[in-house]
Design an enzyme around this catalytic site. Sequence first.
Site, PDB file in Angstrom:
ATOM      1  N   GLU A 146       0.847  -1.188   0.000  1.00 52.21           N
ATOM      2  CA  GLU A 146       0.000   0.000   0.000  1.00 52.21           C
ATOM      3  C   GLU A 146       0.883   1.238   0.000  1.00 52.21           C
ATOM      4  OE1 GLU A 146      -2.760  -0.266   3.241  1.00 52.21           O
ATOM      5  OE2 GLU A 146      -3.739  -2.068   2.443  1.00 52.21           O
ATOM      6  N   PRO A 147       0.324   2.402  -0.344  1.00 58.28           N
ATOM      7  CA  PRO A 147       1.150   3.611  -0.442  1.00 58.28           C
ATOM      8  C   PRO A 147       1.918   3.959   0.827  1.00 58.28           C
ATOM      9  CG  PRO A 147      -0.973   3.982  -1.477  1.00 58.28           C
ATOM     10  CD  PRO A 147      -1.055   2.651  -0.804  1.00 58.28           C
ATOM     11  N   GLU A 185       9.853  -8.383  -4.165  1.00 61.29           N
ATOM     12  CA  GLU A 185       9.623  -9.516  -3.257  1.00 61.29           C
ATOM     13  C   GLU A 185      10.456  -9.419  -1.981  1.00 61.29           C
ATOM     14  OE1 GLU A 185       7.219 -10.711  -4.301  1.00 61.29           O
ATOM     15  OE2 GLU A 185       7.241 -11.305  -6.387  1.00 61.29           O
ATOM     16  N   ILE A 238      32.813  -2.404 -18.801  1.00 57.57           N
ATOM     17  CA  ILE A 238      33.556  -2.960 -19.936  1.00 57.57           C
ATOM     18  C   ILE A 238      33.192  -2.230 -21.221  1.00 57.57           C
ATOM     19  CG2 ILE A 238      33.723  -5.018 -21.414  1.00 57.57           C
ATOM     20  CD1 ILE A 238      33.647  -6.697 -18.833  1.00 57.57           C
ATOM     21  N   HIS A 239      31.926  -1.855 -21.358  1.00 62.87           N
ATOM     22  CA  HIS A 239      31.476  -1.136 -22.553  1.00 62.87           C
ATOM     23  C   HIS A 239      31.986   0.307 -22.609  1.00 62.87           C
ATOM     24  CE1 HIS A 239      28.667  -4.476 -23.094  1.00 62.87           C
ATOM     25  NE2 HIS A 239      28.368  -3.991 -24.274  1.00 62.87           N
ATOM     26  N   GLY A 240      32.516   0.809 -21.506  1.00 64.40           N
ATOM     27  CA  GLY A 240      33.004   2.181 -21.501  1.00 64.40           C
ATOM     28  C   GLY A 240      31.897   3.175 -21.816  1.00 64.40           C
ATOM     29  N   GLY A 241      32.232   4.201 -22.583  1.00 62.92           N
ATOM     30  CA  GLY A 241      31.257   5.233 -22.922  1.00 62.92           C
ATOM     31  C   GLY A 241      30.065   4.703 -23.692  1.00 62.92           C
ATOM     32  N   THR A 282      13.177  -6.433   0.214  1.00 61.90           N
ATOM     33  CA  THR A 282      14.504  -5.833   0.087  1.00 61.90           C
ATOM     34  C   THR A 282      15.588  -6.765   0.636  1.00 61.90           C
ATOM     35  OG1 THR A 282      14.337  -4.801   2.270  1.00 61.90           O
ATOM     36  CG2 THR A 282      13.498  -3.538   0.387  1.00 61.90           C
ATOM     37  N   GLN A 336      44.765  -8.024 -18.647  1.00 57.33           N
ATOM     38  CA  GLN A 336      44.539  -8.783 -17.424  1.00 57.33           C
ATOM     39  C   GLN A 336      43.408  -8.199 -16.589  1.00 57.33           C
ATOM     40  OE1 GLN A 336      47.433  -8.824 -14.033  1.00 57.33           O
ATOM     41  NE2 GLN A 336      47.718 -10.981 -14.642  1.00 57.33           N
TER      42      GLN A 336
END
Length: 401
Positions: free
Chosen positions: A131-132, A379, A353-356, A381, A295
């Site tokens: 509920e809120p 479900e 790993i993907h960088g920008g 915290t 590495q």
Amino acid sequence: MTRLAQTAGLNDVQQEILSTVRDFVDKEILPVATQLEHRDEYPTEIVEGLKELGLFGLMIPEEYGGLGESLLTYALCVEEIARGWMSVSGIINTHFIVAYMLKQHGTQEQKDTFLPRMALGEVRGAFSMSEPALGSDVSAITSKGVRDGEEYVLNGQKMWLTNGGTSSLVAVLCRSDEGHPEGTAPHKSMTTFLVEKKPGFGEVLPGLTIPGKIDKMGYKGVDTTELIMDGLRIPANRALGGTTGRGFYQMMDGVEVGRVNVAARGCGVAQRAFELGISYAQQRETFGKPIAQHQAIQFKLAEMATKVEAAHAMMVNAARKKDSGERNDLEAGMAKYLASEYCKEVVEDAFRIHGGYGFSKEYEIERLYREAPMLLIGEGTAEIQKMIIGRRLLEEYRFQG
């Protein structure tokens, strides 16, 4: 199948189901997931495909038209679907929590009425506790169901319903003081009510309103809503199990299934993040060689893969414990906690790993980076999981002084 996250001891039927689901994910979900997610569009065609595969009846007993499969099979299917797009796994999760609660706790009339249609995906389920004004404190629920002759009258406001708009059956937890004297513990005066409604938004029944979708950071496509009850009348035989005062226990039983599901989702998202990270690392070159040959990146990939394996193993253990008929709140809590935390870490490492390029919406990892945080709170915290784990450990290791 990928080399990571293999599951020993599966029979031929389970392997065939998983192979079919993985093929569906690769062909029907992955190619469109990011596009649909960016538009926050409900995946209608994907859901129809899942219906054709029979996945909405995966755990529903064969006598009701389902496949009668185990929680383990279901969790492994969820893992595969979440690898494609986590939102799709959410659509079937709430459906199965309601189906499971009906199977375990429903009257025969309730099972006969709903389970065959749920197995076909004609009736789709949602469940509602929050509920809120409350989050983890379920005992603070204020929504009420009051008996009036052969009906119950429901009033209150609920929050965070997955499938709130698209569902046609909602399991709603309310306070119900009937037969429970003043001073009764809150968790002993709650009832789960089965509310049938038409899909859609606005006033879907006299006294029942589903406002529009809540706009979220991630977990898009699937509709998350509020539910407002104002004098909603339902038949008295729609109290789950035909009795009052059992709602809290029924919901917690369902949530244990849900926690295994969230763990499976975390495993699936983490697997996909690892796949994206190790693929990009072999394509991107810096200082004259692919970054996978550095590495520092190899260490990161090693850590990511180890986390994927560990989370998968704990999720499988929790599912098998529940399938055995044993209490699994400890295992489910551990699996949900570890899988969601590791998912966040693996996704972030793939993002790094993907960088920008990871910051660009053109790359899939950006979507995963926004989806992973939901698993930290869904479900229960991490803090709630730790409370459950700690209490259960104290039960098991009680000091004999």
